[in-house]
Design a protein around this motif. Structure first.
Motif, mmCIF file in Angstrom:
data_model
loop_
_atom_site.group_PDB
_atom_site.id
_atom_site.type_symbol
_atom_site.label_atom_id
_atom_site.label_comp_id
_atom_site.label_asym_id
_atom_site.label_seq_id
_atom_site.Cartn_x
_atom_site.Cartn_y
_atom_site.Cartn_z
ATOM 1 N N VAL A 138 1.347 -9.636 47.083
ATOM 2 C CA VAL A 138 2.260 -10.764 46.916
ATOM 3 C C VAL A 138 2.620 -10.878 45.432
ATOM 4 C CG1 VAL A 138 2.579 -13.243 47.253
ATOM 5 C CG2 VAL A 138 1.143 -11.944 48.848
ATOM 6 N N LEU A 139 3.901 -10.787 45.135
ATOM 7 C CA LEU A 139 4.401 -10.915 43.769
ATOM 8 C C LEU A 139 5.239 -12.183 43.679
ATOM 9 C CD1 LEU A 139 5.569 -7.230 43.262
ATOM 10 C CD2 LEU A 139 3.437 -8.260 42.481
ATOM 11 N N ILE A 140 4.938 -13.014 42.690
ATOM 12 C CA ILE A 140 5.643 -14.279 42.517
ATOM 13 C C ILE A 140 6.182 -14.339 41.096
ATOM 14 C CG2 ILE A 140 5.474 -16.790 42.647
ATOM 15 C CD1 ILE A 140 2.833 -16.219 44.335
ATOM 16 N N VAL A 141 7.481 -14.551 40.967
ATOM 17 C CA VAL A 141 8.130 -14.681 39.662
ATOM 18 C C VAL A 141 8.764 -16.062 39.621
ATOM 19 C CG1 VAL A 141 9.866 -13.740 38.096
ATOM 20 C CG2 VAL A 141 8.573 -12.190 39.581
ATOM 21 N N THR A 142 8.354 -16.869 38.649
ATOM 22 C CA THR A 142 8.870 -18.233 38.568
ATOM 23 C C THR A 142 9.648 -18.434 37.277
ATOM 24 O OG1 THR A 142 6.951 -19.197 37.449
ATOM 25 C CG2 THR A 142 6.853 -19.060 39.835
ATOM 26 N N GLY A 143 10.554 -19.383 37.337
ATOM 27 C CA GLY A 143 11.340 -19.727 36.162
ATOM 28 C C GLY A 143 12.130 -20.992 36.422
ATOM 29 N N GLY A 144 12.588 -21.602 35.365
ATOM 30 C CA GLY A 144 13.384 -22.818 35.484
ATOM 31 C C GLY A 144 14.670 -22.686 34.704
ATOM 32 N N TYR A 145 15.686 -23.428 35.133
ATOM 33 C CA TYR A 145 16.971 -23.368 34.436
ATOM 34 C C TYR A 145 17.788 -24.627 34.705
ATOM 35 C CZ TYR A 145 18.993 -22.330 38.997
ATOM 36 O OH TYR A 145 19.371 -22.406 40.311
ATOM 37 N N LYS B 277 21.921 -26.253 33.112
ATOM 38 C CA LYS B 277 23.168 -25.804 32.504
ATOM 39 C C LYS B 277 22.957 -25.305 31.071
ATOM 40 C CE LYS B 277 26.303 -28.972 32.213
ATOM 41 N NZ LYS B 277 27.428 -29.901 32.342
ATOM 42 N N ASP B 278 22.035 -25.932 30.353
ATOM 43 C CA ASP B 278 21.850 -25.562 28.948
ATOM 44 C C ASP B 278 20.417 -25.187 28.573
ATOM 45 O OD1 ASP B 278 21.017 -28.132 29.403
ATOM 46 O OD2 ASP B 278 21.897 -28.987 27.605
ATOM 47 N N LYS B 279 19.527 -25.025 29.566
ATOM 48 C CA LYS B 279 18.135 -24.651 29.274
ATOM 49 C C LYS B 279 17.665 -23.557 30.225
ATOM 50 C CE LYS B 279 16.602 -29.184 27.724
ATOM 51 N NZ LYS B 279 15.709 -30.297 27.982
ATOM 52 N N ILE B 280 16.796 -22.684 29.707
ATOM 53 C CA ILE B 280 16.138 -21.672 30.526
ATOM 54 C C ILE B 280 14.684 -21.609 30.073
ATOM 55 C CG2 ILE B 280 15.973 -19.218 31.101
ATOM 56 C CD1 ILE B 280 18.948 -18.983 30.755
ATOM 57 N N THR B 281 13.757 -21.624 31.025
ATOM 58 C CA THR B 281 12.341 -21.513 30.669
ATOM 59 C C THR B 281 11.938 -20.041 30.585
ATOM 60 O OG1 THR B 281 11.528 -21.448 32.953
ATOM 61 C CG2 THR B 281 11.850 -23.631 31.959
ATOM 62 N N SER B 282 10.753 -19.820 30.097
ATOM 63 C CA SER B 282 10.219 -18.467 30.120
ATOM 64 C C SER B 282 9.848 -18.112 31.557
ATOM 65 C CB SER B 282 9.010 -18.344 29.198
ATOM 66 O OG SER B 282 8.023 -19.275 29.567
ATOM 67 N N THR B 283 9.681 -16.824 31.809
ATOM 68 C CA THR B 283 9.359 -16.337 33.150
ATOM 69 C C THR B 283 7.848 -16.198 33.284
ATOM 70 O OG1 THR B 283 11.443 -15.138 33.227
ATOM 71 C CG2 THR B 283 9.741 -14.441 34.761
ATOM 72 N N PHE B 284 7.339 -16.610 34.433
ATOM 73 C CA PHE B 284 5.914 -16.503 34.735
ATOM 74 C C PHE B 284 5.768 -15.588 35.942
ATOM 75 C CE2 PHE B 284 2.275 -18.011 37.230
ATOM 76 C CZ PHE B 284 1.259 -17.921 36.291
ATOM 77 N N LYS C 244 -3.153 -21.180 44.763
ATOM 78 C CA LYS C 244 -2.479 -21.843 43.644
ATOM 79 C C LYS C 244 -1.688 -20.815 42.849
ATOM 80 C CE LYS C 244 -4.677 -25.092 41.477
ATOM 81 N NZ LYS C 244 -5.552 -25.864 40.569
ATOM 82 N N ILE C 245 -0.466 -21.177 42.510
ATOM 83 C CA ILE C 245 0.388 -20.305 41.697
ATOM 84 C C ILE C 245 0.266 -20.680 40.225
ATOM 85 C CG2 ILE C 245 2.739 -19.548 41.221
ATOM 86 C CD1 ILE C 245 3.417 -20.235 44.162
ATOM 87 N N GLU C 246 0.564 -21.952 39.920
ATOM 88 C CA GLU C 246 0.557 -22.373 38.526
ATOM 89 C C GLU C 246 0.535 -23.889 38.408
ATOM 90 O OE1 GLU C 246 4.166 -21.441 36.367
ATOM 91 O OE2 GLU C 246 5.407 -21.925 38.078
ATOM 92 N N ILE D 168 14.811 -29.876 35.727
ATOM 93 C CA ILE D 168 15.654 -28.689 35.863
ATOM 94 C C ILE D 168 15.369 -28.013 37.208
ATOM 95 C CG2 ILE D 168 15.797 -28.342 33.367
ATOM 96 C CD1 ILE D 168 13.698 -26.135 33.615
ATOM 97 N N ASN D 169 16.189 -27.043 37.568
ATOM 98 C CA ASN D 169 15.967 -26.260 38.782
ATOM 99 C C ASN D 169 14.792 -25.306 38.555
ATOM 100 O OD1 ASN D 169 18.329 -27.185 40.293
ATOM 101 N ND2 ASN D 169 19.494 -26.100 38.743
ATOM 102 N N ASN D 170 13.924 -25.159 39.556
ATOM 103 C CA ASN D 170 12.777 -24.260 39.463
ATOM 104 C C ASN D 170 12.820 -23.270 40.617
ATOM 105 O OD1 ASN D 170 10.762 -25.334 37.276
ATOM 106 N ND2 ASN D 170 11.640 -27.126 38.275
ATOM 107 N N THR D 171 12.764 -21.975 40.281
ATOM 108 C CA THR D 171 12.799 -20.947 41.316
ATOM 109 C C THR D 171 11.462 -20.229 41.398
ATOM 110 O OG1 THR D 171 13.623 -19.258 39.797
ATOM 111 C CG2 THR D 171 15.268 -20.518 41.030
#
Length: 131
Positions: A45-52, A54-61, A75-77, A86-89
């Motif tokens: 299982v591979l999980i890549v998370t991030g947030g964004y 209109k004017d912000k982007i988080t680092s990738t986990f 638990k992921i994080e 912000i939006n979280n993917t």
């Protein structure tokens, strides 16, 4: 050629954000979990998370689980409340048998809050769930 590629639909796998008490630090924390409500184990299982926004982007986990047993969760994080604005993917890929599955779970901005808590599959707590 493209019509030969079939992408199976992901069912029975969810991502949830849970507000829970941290016994060590004596705080209320928000944690992200992956839930496997299937009757089979998930492998690699591979999980890549991030947030964004209109004017912000988080680092990738990134997180890897060798195996997520059937009818279990992991638990992921830990998530800071500032991220809820912000939006979280959560991009989740895994193998079930010899097939690879892939799905992106999106928590839209301002949808993670105490008013949005609901019962979660398998977990004996409430949280914000994306199917």
């Amino acid at each position: 050629m493209k019509e030969d590629i079939t992408i199976p639909k992901v069912e029975g796998v969810y991502v949830a954000i849970v507000n829970e008490y941290n016994d060590i630090y004596k705080t209320q924390d928000w944690n992200a979990y992956i839930i496997n409500d299937k009757d089979v184990d998930l492998e690699m299982v591979l999980i890549v998370t991030g947030g964004y926004s209109k004017d912000k982007i988080t680092s990738t986990f990134r997180k890897k689980l060798d195996k997520l047993p059937k009818k279990s969760y992991a638990k992921i994080e830990l998530m800071h409340e500032d991220l809820f604005k912000i939006n979280n993917t959560f991009k989740v890929s895994f193998f079930e048998g010899n097939k690879m599955f892939d799905k992106t779970y999106l928590f839209r901005e301002n949808t993670i809050n105490l008013k949005a808590l609901q019962a979660l599959p398998l977990m004996q707590v409430k949280g914000v769930l994306v199917k």
